[in-house]
Design a protein around this motif. Sequence first.
Motif, PDB file in Angstrom:
ATOM      1  N   MET A   1       6.492  -3.755   5.839  1.00  0.00           N
ATOM      2  CA  MET A   1       7.169  -2.894   4.891  1.00  0.00           C
ATOM      3  C   MET A   1       8.284  -2.146   5.611  1.00  0.00           C
ATOM      4  N   LYS A   2       9.360  -1.942   4.922  1.00  0.00           N
ATOM      5  CA  LYS A   2      10.490  -1.209   5.490  1.00  0.00           C
ATOM      6  C   LYS A   2      10.109   0.257   5.689  1.00  0.00           C
ATOM      7  N   ASP A   3      10.890   0.957   6.513  1.00  0.00           N
ATOM      8  CA  ASP A   3      10.624   2.374   6.750  1.00  0.00           C
ATOM      9  C   ASP A   3      10.768   3.199   5.474  1.00  0.00           C
ATOM     10  N   LYS A   4      11.658   2.801   4.597  1.00  0.00           N
ATOM     11  CA  LYS A   4      11.880   3.521   3.346  1.00  0.00           C
ATOM     12  C   LYS A   4      11.153   2.799   2.232  1.00  0.00           C
ATOM     13  N   TRP A   5      10.331   3.514   1.511  1.00  0.00           N
ATOM     14  CA  TRP A   5       9.607   2.883   0.421  1.00  0.00           C
ATOM     15  C   TRP A   5      10.092   3.420  -0.910  1.00  0.00           C
ATOM     16  N   ARG A   6       9.786   2.698  -1.947  1.00  0.00           N
ATOM     17  CA  ARG A   6      10.178   3.077  -3.301  1.00  0.00           C
ATOM     18  C   ARG A   6       9.238   4.147  -3.828  1.00  0.00           C
ATOM     19  N   THR A   7       9.767   4.986  -4.688  1.00  0.00           N
ATOM     20  CA  THR A   7       8.957   6.038  -5.303  1.00  0.00           C
ATOM     21  C   THR A   7       9.153   6.088  -6.814  1.00  0.00           C
ATOM     22  N   ASP A   8       9.817   5.091  -7.395  1.00  0.00           N
ATOM     23  CA  ASP A   8      10.185   5.166  -8.811  1.00  0.00           C
ATOM     24  C   ASP A   8       9.194   4.472  -9.747  1.00  0.00           C
ATOM     25  N   SER A   9       7.969   4.230  -9.300  1.00  0.00           N
ATOM     26  CA  SER A   9       6.949   3.647 -10.178  1.00  0.00           C
ATOM     27  C   SER A   9       6.496   4.706 -11.181  1.00  0.00           C
ATOM     28  N   ILE A  10       6.347   4.318 -12.449  1.00  0.00           N
ATOM     29  CA  ILE A  10       5.788   5.248 -13.428  1.00  0.00           C
ATOM     30  C   ILE A  10       4.284   5.022 -13.584  1.00  0.00           C
ATOM     31  N   VAL A  11       3.765   4.003 -12.929  1.00  0.00           N
ATOM     32  CA  VAL A  11       2.341   3.675 -13.007  1.00  0.00           C
ATOM     33  C   VAL A  11       1.559   4.438 -11.939  1.00  0.00           C
ATOM     34  N   CYS A  12       2.146   4.648 -10.768  1.00  0.00           N
ATOM     35  CA  CYS A  12       1.464   5.285  -9.649  1.00  0.00           C
ATOM     36  C   CYS A  12       2.433   6.187  -8.891  1.00  0.00           C
ATOM     37  N   ASP A  13       1.954   7.319  -8.416  1.00  0.00           N
ATOM     38  CA  ASP A  13       2.773   8.266  -7.662  1.00  0.00           C
ATOM     39  C   ASP A  13       2.803   7.870  -6.186  1.00  0.00           C
ATOM     40  N   TYR A  14       3.971   7.460  -5.735  1.00  0.00           N
ATOM     41  CA  TYR A  14       4.143   7.059  -4.340  1.00  0.00           C
ATOM     42  C   TYR A  14       5.020   8.038  -3.563  1.00  0.00           C
ATOM     43  N   THR A  15       5.072   9.295  -3.974  1.00  0.00           N
ATOM     44  CA  THR A  15       5.945  10.244  -3.295  1.00  0.00           C
ATOM     45  C   THR A  15       5.449  10.601  -1.895  1.00  0.00           C
ATOM     46  N   GLU A  16       4.126  10.558  -1.669  1.00  0.00           N
ATOM     47  CA  GLU A  16       3.585  10.902  -0.347  1.00  0.00           C
ATOM     48  C   GLU A  16       3.659   9.729   0.618  1.00  0.00           C
ATOM     49  N   LYS A  17       3.163   8.568   0.187  1.00  0.00           N
ATOM     50  CA  LYS A  17       3.197   7.364   1.026  1.00  0.00           C
ATOM     51  C   LYS A  17       2.855   6.158   0.162  1.00  0.00           C
ATOM     52  N   PRO A  18       3.294   4.988   0.578  1.00  0.00           N
ATOM     53  CA  PRO A  18       2.920   3.776  -0.163  1.00  0.00           C
ATOM     54  C   PRO A  18       1.494   3.351   0.172  1.00  0.00           C
ATOM     55  N   PHE A  19       0.813   2.790  -0.816  1.00  0.00           N
ATOM     56  CA  PHE A  19      -0.544   2.278  -0.632  1.00  0.00           C
ATOM     57  C   PHE A  19      -0.817   1.254  -1.717  1.00  0.00           C
ATOM     58  N   CYS A  20      -1.760   0.378  -1.452  1.00  0.00           N
ATOM     59  CA  CYS A  20      -2.130  -0.645  -2.425  1.00  0.00           C
ATOM     60  C   CYS A  20      -2.802   0.026  -3.617  1.00  0.00           C
ATOM     61  N   TYR A  21      -2.293  -0.227  -4.785  1.00  0.00           N
ATOM     62  CA  TYR A  21      -2.803   0.367  -6.011  1.00  0.00           C
ATOM     63  C   TYR A  21      -4.250  -0.016  -6.279  1.00  0.00           C
ATOM     64  N   LEU A  22      -4.664  -1.193  -5.854  1.00  0.00           N
ATOM     65  CA  LEU A  22      -6.020  -1.664  -6.142  1.00  0.00           C
ATOM     66  C   LEU A  22      -7.026  -1.392  -5.018  1.00  0.00           C
ATOM     67  N   SER A  23      -6.575  -1.376  -3.767  1.00  0.00           N
ATOM     68  CA  SER A  23      -7.523  -1.201  -2.658  1.00  0.00           C
ATOM     69  C   SER A  23      -7.330   0.084  -1.869  1.00  0.00           C
ATOM     70  N   GLY A  24      -6.141   0.673  -1.974  1.00  0.00           N
ATOM     71  CA  GLY A  24      -5.846   1.860  -1.175  1.00  0.00           C
ATOM     72  C   GLY A  24      -5.310   1.541   0.212  1.00  0.00           C
ATOM     73  N   SER A  25      -5.267   0.270   0.574  1.00  0.00           N
ATOM     74  CA  SER A  25      -4.766  -0.152   1.880  1.00  0.00           C
ATOM     75  C   SER A  25      -3.314   0.300   2.062  1.00  0.00           C
ATOM     76  N   VAL A  26      -2.948   0.592   3.303  1.00  0.00           N
ATOM     77  CA  VAL A  26      -1.573   1.009   3.586  1.00  0.00           C
ATOM     78  C   VAL A  26      -0.825  -0.024   4.437  1.00  0.00           C
ATOM     79  N   ILE A  27      -1.433  -1.197   4.630  1.00  0.00           N
ATOM     80  CA  ILE A  27      -0.792  -2.217   5.465  1.00  0.00           C
ATOM     81  C   ILE A  27      -0.409  -3.445   4.637  1.00  0.00           C
ATOM     82  N   ASN A  28       0.659  -4.107   5.107  1.00  0.00           N
ATOM     83  CA  ASN A  28       1.074  -5.394   4.552  1.00  0.00           C
ATOM     84  C   ASN A  28       1.278  -5.321   3.036  1.00  0.00           C
ATOM     85  N   LEU A  29       2.113  -4.393   2.596  1.00  0.00           N
ATOM     86  CA  LEU A  29       2.293  -4.145   1.169  1.00  0.00           C
ATOM     87  C   LEU A  29       3.455  -4.931   0.572  1.00  0.00           C
ATOM     88  N   ASP A  30       3.260  -5.372  -0.654  1.00  0.00           N
ATOM     89  CA  ASP A  30       4.295  -6.026  -1.461  1.00  0.00           C
ATOM     90  C   ASP A  30       4.519  -5.187  -2.711  1.00  0.00           C
TER      91      ASP A  30
END
Length: 99
Positions: A1-30
């Motif tokens: 994942m790039k250093d800058k992540w997106r925060t414009d999802s209306i389904v999940c709040d990603y303002t703190e950090k990106p994480f997998c919506y289903l597992s909570g994992s913070v690695i290897n995200l798409d």
Amino acid sequence: MKDKWRTDSIVCDYTEKPFCYLSGSVINLDVHHIMNGPLRKWADKNGLWVYLNHDIHMALHQTTEGQAWARTLKQEAQRAYEKTHSREDWMKKVKKNYL
């Protein structure tokens, strides 16, 4: 994942950090666009996406269990969209009610 992540999802709040919506994992995200095909660009523009761990993302597209999760994500996307838009707006664009 790039250093800058997106925060414009209306389904999940990603303002703190990106994480997998289903597992909570913070690695290897798409980024997973919840609406696919011709609705993908519209979904992206309207924040109808979530981060998924790569393996979960691939399973979502390739397995029966993944397809069930994909439907759940579509339901959650519709709920999020309808917080600021009408059901009529959703139906005009998506042409399917997931709720």
